[in-house]
Scaffold this motif. Sequence first.
Motif, mmCIF file in Angstrom:
data_model
loop_
_atom_site.group_PDB
_atom_site.id
_atom_site.type_symbol
_atom_site.label_atom_id
_atom_site.label_comp_id
_atom_site.label_asym_id
_atom_site.label_seq_id
_atom_site.Cartn_x
_atom_site.Cartn_y
_atom_site.Cartn_z
ATOM 1 N N GLU A 14 69.754 -28.115 -18.767
ATOM 2 C CA GLU A 14 69.317 -29.458 -19.151
ATOM 3 C C GLU A 14 67.837 -29.397 -19.541
ATOM 4 O OE1 GLU A 14 68.349 -33.339 -19.670
ATOM 5 O OE2 GLU A 14 67.316 -32.128 -18.185
ATOM 6 N N PRO A 15 67.470 -29.878 -20.743
ATOM 7 C CA PRO A 15 66.097 -29.730 -21.242
ATOM 8 C C PRO A 15 65.003 -30.307 -20.334
ATOM 9 C CG PRO A 15 67.553 -30.434 -23.015
ATOM 10 C CD PRO A 15 68.356 -30.495 -21.746
ATOM 11 N N VAL A 21 60.780 -26.963 -14.692
ATOM 12 C CA VAL A 21 60.626 -25.590 -14.206
ATOM 13 C C VAL A 21 59.439 -24.921 -14.891
ATOM 14 C CG1 VAL A 21 61.704 -23.292 -14.181
ATOM 15 C CG2 VAL A 21 63.011 -25.297 -13.455
ATOM 16 N N ASP A 22 59.303 -25.108 -16.202
ATOM 17 C CA ASP A 22 58.158 -24.555 -16.934
ATOM 18 C C ASP A 22 56.840 -25.096 -16.384
ATOM 19 O OD1 ASP A 22 59.602 -22.910 -18.628
ATOM 20 O OD2 ASP A 22 59.701 -24.393 -20.238
ATOM 21 N N MET A 23 56.795 -26.393 -16.138
ATOM 22 C CA MET A 23 55.569 -26.999 -15.603
ATOM 23 C C MET A 23 55.235 -26.427 -14.235
ATOM 24 S SD MET A 23 55.842 -31.018 -16.840
ATOM 25 C CE MET A 23 56.477 -31.463 -15.286
ATOM 26 N N ILE A 46 63.894 -38.878 -13.180
ATOM 27 C CA ILE A 46 63.197 -37.635 -12.850
ATOM 28 C C ILE A 46 63.537 -37.216 -11.419
ATOM 29 C CG2 ILE A 46 60.931 -36.548 -12.550
ATOM 30 C CD1 ILE A 46 61.857 -37.018 -15.502
ATOM 31 N N SER A 47 63.648 -38.176 -10.534
ATOM 32 C CA SER A 47 64.034 -37.887 -9.156
ATOM 33 C C SER A 47 65.399 -37.204 -9.104
ATOM 34 C CB SER A 47 64.045 -39.173 -8.331
ATOM 35 O OG SER A 47 64.443 -38.914 -7.024
ATOM 36 N N GLN A 48 66.320 -37.639 -9.938
ATOM 37 C CA GLN A 48 67.647 -37.015 -9.990
ATOM 38 C C GLN A 48 67.551 -35.576 -10.495
ATOM 39 O OE1 GLN A 48 70.675 -38.096 -8.866
ATOM 40 N NE2 GLN A 48 69.388 -39.654 -7.923
ATOM 41 N N HIS A 49 66.696 -35.352 -11.504
ATOM 42 C CA HIS A 49 66.499 -33.988 -12.009
ATOM 43 C C HIS A 49 65.902 -33.097 -10.918
ATOM 44 C CE1 HIS A 49 67.707 -34.701 -16.095
ATOM 45 N NE2 HIS A 49 66.810 -35.651 -16.264
ATOM 46 N N LEU A 50 64.948 -33.628 -10.183
ATOM 47 C CA LEU A 50 64.335 -32.860 -9.098
ATOM 48 C C LEU A 50 65.360 -32.545 -8.003
ATOM 49 C CD1 LEU A 50 60.899 -34.691 -8.928
ATOM 50 C CD2 LEU A 50 61.316 -32.342 -9.722
#
Length: 114
Positions: A14-15, A21-23, A46-50
């Motif tokens: 997922e972009p 991850v890059d950050m 963003i919380s869901q992505h984390l």
Amino acid sequence: MDASDSIIFAALAEPTRLSIVDMLAKRGELAASEISKMFNSTPSAISQHLKVLRESGLAHVTKRGQQRVYSLDTDKITEAQQWLQERTSQWNARIDAMEVYIAQQNKEEKNHDK
């Protein structure tokens, strides 16, 4: 590939998560609020992505006061890197074998034409 590997790659597919991850790789640690500010998405999104990154084992979270600070789990990154290196080695071996085969076929054709 085991389930752990597939979870890692699914999380990285997922972009937005890949960007997070890059950050984290570049900055080391970031608070969830800092990460959220870098995207146009809602803080909830963003919380869901984390959460996905935590559950996949790619990220650790530490509570510091009221902040949640995220960092990468380099062991999981290393696992993914090793898996990719193994696949690269396998494909390189196959390509090398194909090159040898083609060279043999070309040599046989030249000898046959004489």
